[in-house]
Scaffold this motif. Structure first.
Motif, PDB file in Angstrom:
ATOM      1  N   HIS A  11       6.156  24.897   5.776  1.00  0.00           N
ATOM      2  CA  HIS A  11       5.186  24.232   6.635  1.00  0.00           C
ATOM      3  C   HIS A  11       5.461  22.751   6.737  1.00  0.00           C
ATOM      4  O   HIS A  11       4.618  21.985   7.140  1.00  0.00           O
ATOM      5  CB  HIS A  11       3.767  24.451   6.092  1.00  0.00           C
ATOM      6  N   ASP A 403      -1.220  37.960  -6.649  1.00  0.00           N
ATOM      7  CA  ASP A 403      -0.037  38.299  -5.841  1.00  0.00           C
ATOM      8  C   ASP A 403      -0.415  38.588  -4.397  1.00  0.00           C
ATOM      9  O   ASP A 403       0.227  39.405  -3.737  1.00  0.00           O
ATOM     10  CB  ASP A 403       0.693  39.501  -6.451  1.00  0.00           C
ATOM     11  N   VAL A 405      -1.688  37.279  -0.298  1.00  0.00           N
ATOM     12  CA  VAL A 405      -0.953  36.802   0.872  1.00  0.00           C
ATOM     13  C   VAL A 405      -0.756  35.291   0.859  1.00  0.00           C
ATOM     14  O   VAL A 405       0.015  34.764   1.656  1.00  0.00           O
ATOM     15  CB  VAL A 405      -1.687  37.207   2.166  1.00  0.00           C
ATOM     16  N   GLY A 406      -1.440  34.569  -0.010  1.00  0.00           N
ATOM     17  CA  GLY A 406      -1.264  33.117  -0.096  1.00  0.00           C
ATOM     18  C   GLY A 406      -1.907  32.391   1.073  1.00  0.00           C
ATOM     19  O   GLY A 406      -2.767  32.918   1.785  1.00  0.00           O
ATOM     20  N   GLY A 407      -1.469  31.146   1.269  1.00  0.00           N
ATOM     21  CA  GLY A 407      -1.989  30.335   2.359  1.00  0.00           C
ATOM     22  C   GLY A 407      -3.290  29.624   2.053  1.00  0.00           C
ATOM     23  O   GLY A 407      -3.899  29.039   2.952  1.00  0.00           O
ATOM     24  N   SER A 434      -0.055  27.575  -3.126  1.00  0.00           N
ATOM     25  CA  SER A 434      -0.287  28.838  -2.425  1.00  0.00           C
ATOM     26  C   SER A 434       0.563  28.923  -1.166  1.00  0.00           C
ATOM     27  O   SER A 434       0.064  28.762  -0.046  1.00  0.00           O
ATOM     28  CB  SER A 434      -1.774  28.964  -2.070  1.00  0.00           C
ATOM     29  N   VAL A 436       2.554  30.550   1.944  1.00  0.00           N
ATOM     30  CA  VAL A 436       2.273  31.729   2.760  1.00  0.00           C
ATOM     31  C   VAL A 436       3.146  32.885   2.283  1.00  0.00           C
ATOM     32  O   VAL A 436       4.352  32.744   2.109  1.00  0.00           O
ATOM     33  CB  VAL A 436       2.532  31.426   4.251  1.00  0.00           C
ATOM     34  N   GLY A 437       2.530  34.025   2.056  1.00  0.00           N
ATOM     35  CA  GLY A 437       3.238  35.173   1.511  1.00  0.00           C
ATOM     36  C   GLY A 437       3.022  35.332   0.028  1.00  0.00           C
ATOM     37  O   GLY A 437       3.423  36.360  -0.549  1.00  0.00           O
ATOM     38  N   GLY A 438       2.422  34.307  -0.596  1.00  0.00           N
ATOM     39  CA  GLY A 438       2.088  34.377  -2.014  1.00  0.00           C
ATOM     40  C   GLY A 438       3.279  34.108  -2.913  1.00  0.00           C
ATOM     41  O   GLY A 438       4.403  33.864  -2.450  1.00  0.00           O
ATOM     42  N   THR A 440      -0.325  33.058  -5.173  1.00  0.00           N
ATOM     43  CA  THR A 440      -1.191  31.896  -5.256  1.00  0.00           C
ATOM     44  C   THR A 440      -1.443  31.554  -6.715  1.00  0.00           C
ATOM     45  O   THR A 440      -1.787  32.434  -7.510  1.00  0.00           O
ATOM     46  CB  THR A 440      -2.525  32.159  -4.544  1.00  0.00           C
TER      47      THR A 440
END
Length: 451
Positions: A11, A403, A405-407, A434, A436-438, A440
């Motif tokens: 990002h 584990d 999705v993160g973000g 965190s 994206v996609g993990g 986190t």
């Protein structure tokens, strides 16, 4: 505010990658390109400008302060001394702007004068009692000798460095216009040494190159002292900064407590209170039907019994949200295990503490983990999570990993932002990693205080 971090990948947040790319864009090493960088010239300009500014500041400060001190035996001494300090504060604003423009040092404005009443007398008293005013006076005095020294060193090194480096281009001036073979290195009544042959000219240029390459770093070291003086003497004091932080934290605590009270009131009104009102009405109807229709009354009493159980469960949940009894009785290990058992995904809890912290810190740690696990249940789409609690020196560390999705981001209005503010109220820190996609990884740090 709390120290909040957001580490994102993909990002544009990778500062390390940006630094590496920046280095790759430069073909020359930092030591070779330093004389040509804009930063080096800005620092040189700052040092050269410091001398005239320091002369004016020093002259004003010493003259006005001496005059004010000498006139203290009369009524004129106080206003003159106040004017001296006020003028130094004005010079301080100029110096902060100069440091910001040429050195890239952003120094916050010092605390303003605080007067309990209007009028020139109150203003003079505020100026004289302000520690900031006297620190500005001290800066005006100590800046002068340092400005003389740094000006002399910087100007000499830059002048001699570039002059020697470019000597092969202008040494012809001596035999053509000065009547000598070259730049005189030594001379007395018997003999003289001139830099006139190719070897000596080359060595002179090489020495000039060394001076030219070293001078930007020497000037940078000189401006480091200026940075420290501007930040230490012209900015807000540490005590005042700490007071402002505590005032901010106090406001956060008050707002959080008020929000919690509103939540509790809303939950009571919409939950248990509403059920109890309905229960009272049902029992009243059952009482009326008790003689005419005992079976219907029995059914209504049975339904009311179920409502009582539901109301009791809601009250237990509400009490657990305020402060769970298991936390008070058995500590973080048991309380966090109870929270983890209610999470939508399997959670592994590992608590390794030598003792129990004070109830306030223990409660904040509990609600921090509880809210993070709620986020995992609602938003993470994870299949497993873990909670680790341990002590490092005088800090209580918490880490929640999933584990999913993160973000997740710490942004205004989010649950994590509110959590960060709560931690900041007790000098805590929240760190969110965190991508994206993990996965986190949320780490919280709290001060350790023994019971």
């Amino acid at each position: 505010m709390a120290t909040e971090y957001r580490y994102g990948y993909g990002h544009g947040h990778g500062s390390w990658d940006d630094e590496v790319s920046e280095e790759r864009r430069h073909r020359l090493p930092a030591g070779l390109r330093a004389p040509f960088e804009a930063r080096s010239w800005r620092e040189l300009a700052y040092v050269l400008l410091s001398l005239p500014v320091a002369v004016v500041m020093f002259t004003y400060a010493v003259t006005m302060t001496s005059l004010g001190a000498g006139l203290l035996i009369t009524f004129l001494g106080v206003p003159v001394l106040a004017a001296a300090l006020a003028g130094c504060r004005g010079f301080g604003a100029l110096e902060r702007a100069r440091a910001r423009g040429l050195l890239g040092v952003t120094v916050s404005e010092p605390e303003p004068l605080r007067t309990k009443r209007a009028g020139i007398t109150a203003w003079m008293g505020a100026v004289l009692k302000s520690g900031t005013s006297w620190r500005h006076l001290l800066y005006a005095i100590v800046q002068f000798p340092w400005a003389v020294f740094s000006f002399s060193v910087a100007l000499s090194l830059w002048t001699y460095g570039w002059a020697l480096l470019t000597y092969p281009l202008w040494f012809w001036v001596f035999p053509m216009w000065a009547g000598q073979d070259g730049l005189q290195l030594y001379g007395d009544e018997t003999h003289s040494v001139y830099l006139d042959n190719p070897f000596e000219i080359t060595v002179t240029a090489a020495i000039g190159l060394l001076f030219t390459l070293a001078t930007p770093w020497i000037v940078r070291a000189l401006t480091l002292v200026d940075r420290l003086m501007v930040q230490g003497l012209l900015g807000p004091s540490r005590l005042v900064t700490r007071v402002v932080e505590l005032e901010w934290d106090r406001g956060t605590v008050v707002d959080t407590a008020a929000a919690d009270l509103r939540r509790i009131e809303r939950d009571l009104h919409d939950g248990a209170q509403a059920r109890l009102v309905a229960l009272a009405m049902d029992l009243g109807l059952a009482k009326e039907k008790l003689t005419d229709d005992p079976e219907a009354a029995a059914r209504m009493v049975d339904e009311a019994h179920g409502e009582v159980k539901t109301a009791l469960q809601e009250l237990r949940d509400l009490a657990r949200g305020i402060h769970p009894a298991v936390l008070t009785d058995r500590g973080l290990d048991a309380a966090l295990s109870a929270v983890a058992s209610r999470c939508a995904v399997p959670v592994q809890v590992d608590v390794d503490l030598p003792a129990r912290p004070v109830p306030a810190i223990e409660g904040i740690a509990y609600f921090t983990v509880s809210e993070l696990l709620q986020n995992i249940s609602k938003h993470a789409r994870a299949t497993r999570a873990s909670v680790d609690v341990w002590k490092v020196d005088d800090r209580l560390m918490l880490q929640v990993v999933d584990d999913g999705v993160g973000g997740a981001e710490v942004s205004g209005g989010s649950g994590l932002a509110g959590l960060a503010e709560r931690l900041d109220a007790v000098d805590g820190i929240l760190v969110v990693n965190s991508p994206v996609g993990g996965p986190t990884r949320v780490t919280a740090e709290l001060p350790w205080r023994n019971m």
